[in-house]
Design an enzyme around this catalytic site. Structure first.
Site, PDB file in Angstrom:
ATOM      1  N   ASN A 163       1.344   3.381  -2.935  1.00 54.22           N
ATOM      2  CA  ASN A 163       1.912   3.803  -4.230  1.00 54.22           C
ATOM      3  C   ASN A 163       1.408   5.186  -4.643  1.00 54.22           C
ATOM      4  O   ASN A 163       2.177   6.018  -5.131  1.00 54.22           O
ATOM      5  CB  ASN A 163       1.522   2.808  -5.335  1.00 54.22           C
ATOM      6  CG  ASN A 163       2.081   1.430  -5.088  1.00 54.22           C
ATOM      7  OD1 ASN A 163       2.927   1.229  -4.237  1.00 54.22           O
ATOM      8  ND2 ASN A 163       1.588   0.455  -5.842  1.00 54.22           N
ATOM      9  N   GLY A 164       0.097   5.399  -4.454  1.00 56.60           N
ATOM     10  CA  GLY A 164      -0.497   6.676  -4.869  1.00 56.60           C
ATOM     11  C   GLY A 164       0.081   7.832  -4.070  1.00 56.60           C
ATOM     12  O   GLY A 164       0.447   8.877  -4.627  1.00 56.60           O
ATOM     13  N   ARG A 165       0.209   7.647  -2.744  1.00 56.72           N
ATOM     14  CA  ARG A 165       0.763   8.716  -1.904  1.00 56.72           C
ATOM     15  C   ARG A 165       2.218   9.003  -2.243  1.00 56.72           C
ATOM     16  O   ARG A 165       2.665  10.143  -2.268  1.00 56.72           O
ATOM     17  CB  ARG A 165       0.631   8.338  -0.414  1.00 56.72           C
ATOM     18  CG  ARG A 165      -0.709   8.722   0.167  1.00 56.72           C
ATOM     19  CD  ARG A 165      -1.001   7.986   1.431  1.00 56.72           C
ATOM     20  NE  ARG A 165      -1.388   6.605   1.165  1.00 56.72           N
ATOM     21  CZ  ARG A 165      -1.549   5.677   2.094  1.00 56.72           C
ATOM     22  NH1 ARG A 165      -1.344   5.985   3.353  1.00 56.72           N
ATOM     23  NH2 ARG A 165      -1.924   4.465   1.758  1.00 56.72           N
ATOM     24  N   ASP A 177       0.831  -1.211   0.000  1.00 50.95           N
ATOM     25  CA  ASP A 177       0.000   0.000   0.000  1.00 50.95           C
ATOM     26  C   ASP A 177       0.865   1.260   0.000  1.00 50.95           C
ATOM     27  O   ASP A 177       1.968   1.262   0.544  1.00 50.95           O
ATOM     28  CB  ASP A 177      -0.898  -0.033   1.247  1.00 50.95           C
ATOM     29  CG  ASP A 177      -2.059   0.949   1.141  1.00 50.95           C
ATOM     30  OD1 ASP A 177      -2.297   1.477   0.034  1.00 50.95           O
ATOM     31  OD2 ASP A 177      -2.714   1.189   2.168  1.00 50.95           O
ATOM     32  N   GLU A 218       1.304 -13.366  12.213  1.00 50.61           N
ATOM     33  CA  GLU A 218       1.823 -12.181  12.898  1.00 50.61           C
ATOM     34  C   GLU A 218       1.661 -10.988  11.957  1.00 50.61           C
ATOM     35  O   GLU A 218       1.921 -11.107  10.749  1.00 50.61           O
ATOM     36  CB  GLU A 218       3.304 -12.378  13.237  1.00 50.61           C
ATOM     37  CG  GLU A 218       3.559 -13.463  14.251  1.00 50.61           C
ATOM     38  CD  GLU A 218       2.966 -13.128  15.619  1.00 50.61           C
ATOM     39  OE1 GLU A 218       2.990 -11.940  16.014  1.00 50.61           O
ATOM     40  OE2 GLU A 218       2.458 -14.054  16.279  1.00 50.61           O
ATOM     41  N   ASN A 231     -10.534  -3.060  -6.390  1.00 44.08           N
ATOM     42  CA  ASN A 231      -9.736  -2.133  -7.211  1.00 44.08           C
ATOM     43  C   ASN A 231     -10.332  -1.879  -8.600  1.00 44.08           C
ATOM     44  O   ASN A 231      -9.962  -0.917  -9.280  1.00 44.08           O
ATOM     45  CB  ASN A 231      -8.286  -2.630  -7.364  1.00 44.08           C
ATOM     46  CG  ASN A 231      -7.452  -2.463  -6.115  1.00 44.08           C
ATOM     47  OD1 ASN A 231      -6.474  -3.186  -5.915  1.00 44.08           O
ATOM     48  ND2 ASN A 231      -7.814  -1.522  -5.253  1.00 44.08           N
TER      49      ASN A 231
HETATM   50  C1  FPP Z   1      -2.033   0.166  -3.385  1.00 43.35           C
HETATM   51  O1  FPP Z   1      -1.524   1.460  -3.414  1.00 43.35           O
HETATM   52  C2  FPP Z   1      -1.496  -0.605  -4.493  1.00 43.35           C
HETATM   53  C3  FPP Z   1      -2.221  -1.228  -5.449  1.00 43.35           C
HETATM   54  C4  FPP Z   1      -3.692  -1.179  -5.501  1.00 43.35           C
HETATM   55  C5  FPP Z   1      -1.609  -1.961  -6.544  1.00 43.35           C
HETATM   56  C6  FPP Z   1      -0.390  -2.725  -6.184  1.00 43.35           C
HETATM   57  C7  FPP Z   1       0.401  -2.843  -7.395  1.00 43.35           C
HETATM   58  C8  FPP Z   1       1.723  -2.743  -7.466  1.00 43.35           C
HETATM   59  C9  FPP Z   1       2.632  -2.662  -6.319  1.00 43.35           C
HETATM   60  C10 FPP Z   1       2.308  -2.703  -8.802  1.00 43.35           C
HETATM   61  C11 FPP Z   1       3.227  -3.802  -9.046  1.00 43.35           C
HETATM   62  C12 FPP Z   1       2.623  -5.115  -8.993  1.00 43.35           C
HETATM   63  C13 FPP Z   1       2.713  -5.985  -9.985  1.00 43.35           C
HETATM   64  C14 FPP Z   1       2.246  -7.371  -9.755  1.00 43.35           C
HETATM   65  C15 FPP Z   1       3.272  -5.622 -11.289  1.00 43.35           C
HETATM   66  P1  FPP Z   1      -2.535   2.660  -3.593  1.00 43.35           P
HETATM   67  O2  FPP Z   1      -2.595   2.992  -5.043  1.00 43.35           O
HETATM   68  O3  FPP Z   1      -3.854   2.329  -2.972  1.00 43.35           O
HETATM   69  O4  FPP Z   1      -1.817   3.784  -2.773  1.00 43.35           O
HETATM   70  P2  FPP Z   1      -2.498   4.962  -1.949  1.00 43.35           P
HETATM   71  O5  FPP Z   1      -3.282   4.334  -0.844  1.00 43.35           O
HETATM   72  O6  FPP Z   1      -1.333   5.763  -1.459  1.00 43.35           O
HETATM   73  O7  FPP Z   1      -3.371   5.736  -2.922  1.00 43.35           O
END
Ligand code: FPP
Length: 259
Positions: A24-26, A22, A209, A70
């Site tokens: 990535n967006g931030r 979790d 855990e 998602n």
């Molecule tokens: C959550 O971060 C992440 C996801 C919904 C997607 C996870 C995908 C990856 C890590 C890309 C790589 C994976 C593969 C298998 C190629 P978010 O977007 O919800 O972050 P946020 O809460 O900060 O907005």
């Protein structure tokens, strides 16, 4: 050769690690970038952690790459994630082979675009013979959906007269989950500080855990993974039982308790 972090004896390395990747967006927003840049960097973290699993001796790595919820994200982001997944599979294939890592999938494969299904099926078939390390991608995955899927399959077997309703117990339910041969996760890591399970492996996480870190997933690399393994090595797992920490006292009490 397996090399657990210095402070972690090999016997304290978890067999199965599950991760909610979790933040990535931030990560992208803090840099003034589009969200997909966070996902791309997140794919690099996944590569790094998969490598760290091999070097530390973690046998199974399950990652929440795309939840059933998602699909409600903007169409551009969903498409970009699907393309990233295809690129990841094509790029990672050689490394999976070179290191004898089996690729698996849990979730509703049929929901995914045909190109993703094709690549997944191709790489899964090509690596199906490897056992020592497994990478499990949870894609279009939801924990409740998995339990419903198991319940439906069990109901069908009961209806066909193949299974007695009284014989349905926890072991039977577990046998009808998506990947029944994989042991439950010992450790579940969630990045970006959220204290939620978010419909991930609801059945399998019963006694795992939990390790939550504020680090955002794109910043989570070998060092952060080693810190999680160290934290895990310091936990006392009791599985709902009373733990005897002092074996000598346990032996004395055992003698006193005898009739
Ligand atoms: C959550 O971060 C992440 C996801 C919904 C997607 C996870 C995908 C990856 C890590 C890309 C790589 C994976 C593969 C298998 C190629 P978010 O977007 O919800 O972050 P946020 O809460 O900060 O907005």
């Amino acid at each position: 050769m397996k090399t657990a972090p210095k402070s972690v004896p090999n016997s304290a390395v978890p067999r199965h690690v599950a991760i909610i990747m979790d933040g990535n967006g931030r990560w992208a927003r803090r840099r003034g970038l589009a969200r997909i840049h966070g996902h791309r960097e997140g794919a690099e973290s996944l590569r790094a952690v998969l490598r760290a699993c091999r070097t530390t001796g973690v046998a199974y790595l399950t990652v929440y790459a795309f939840s059933s919820e998602n699909w409600a994200r903007p169409r551009d982001e969903v498409n970009a994630l699907m393309s990233l997944l295809v690129r990841f599979l094509r790029r990672e294939e050689k490394e999976l082979h070179d290191n004898r890592v089996r690729l698996r999938h849990i979730g509703r494969l049929a929901d995914l675009p045909k190109t993703v299904q094709r690549e997944l099926n191709r790489v899964m078939a090509a690596t199906a013979g490897y056992e020592e390390h497994q990478l499990v991608l949870a894609l279009s995955y939801g924990g409740r959906e998995e339990i419903v899927h198991a319940a439906r399959r069990i109901a069908q077997r009961v209806k066909q007269g193949d299974l007695d309703p009284d014989a349905v117990d926890a072991a039977v339910v577990a046998q009808h989950l998506y990947a029944p041969d994989i042991p439950d996760p010992d450790l579940m890591i969630r990045t970006s500080g959220e204290m939620r399970i978010s419909n991930f492996l609801l059945w399998q996480l019963s006694y795992s855990e939990l390790y939550v870190t504020d680090t955002l997933w794109p910043d989570f690399r070998e060092r952060e993974f080693a810190a999680a393994l160290e934290a895990y090595a310091g936990r006392h797992r009791r599985f709902g039982k009373v733990e005897e920490r002092n074996p000598r006292r346990a032996r004395r009490r055992g003698a006193a308790d005898r009739p």
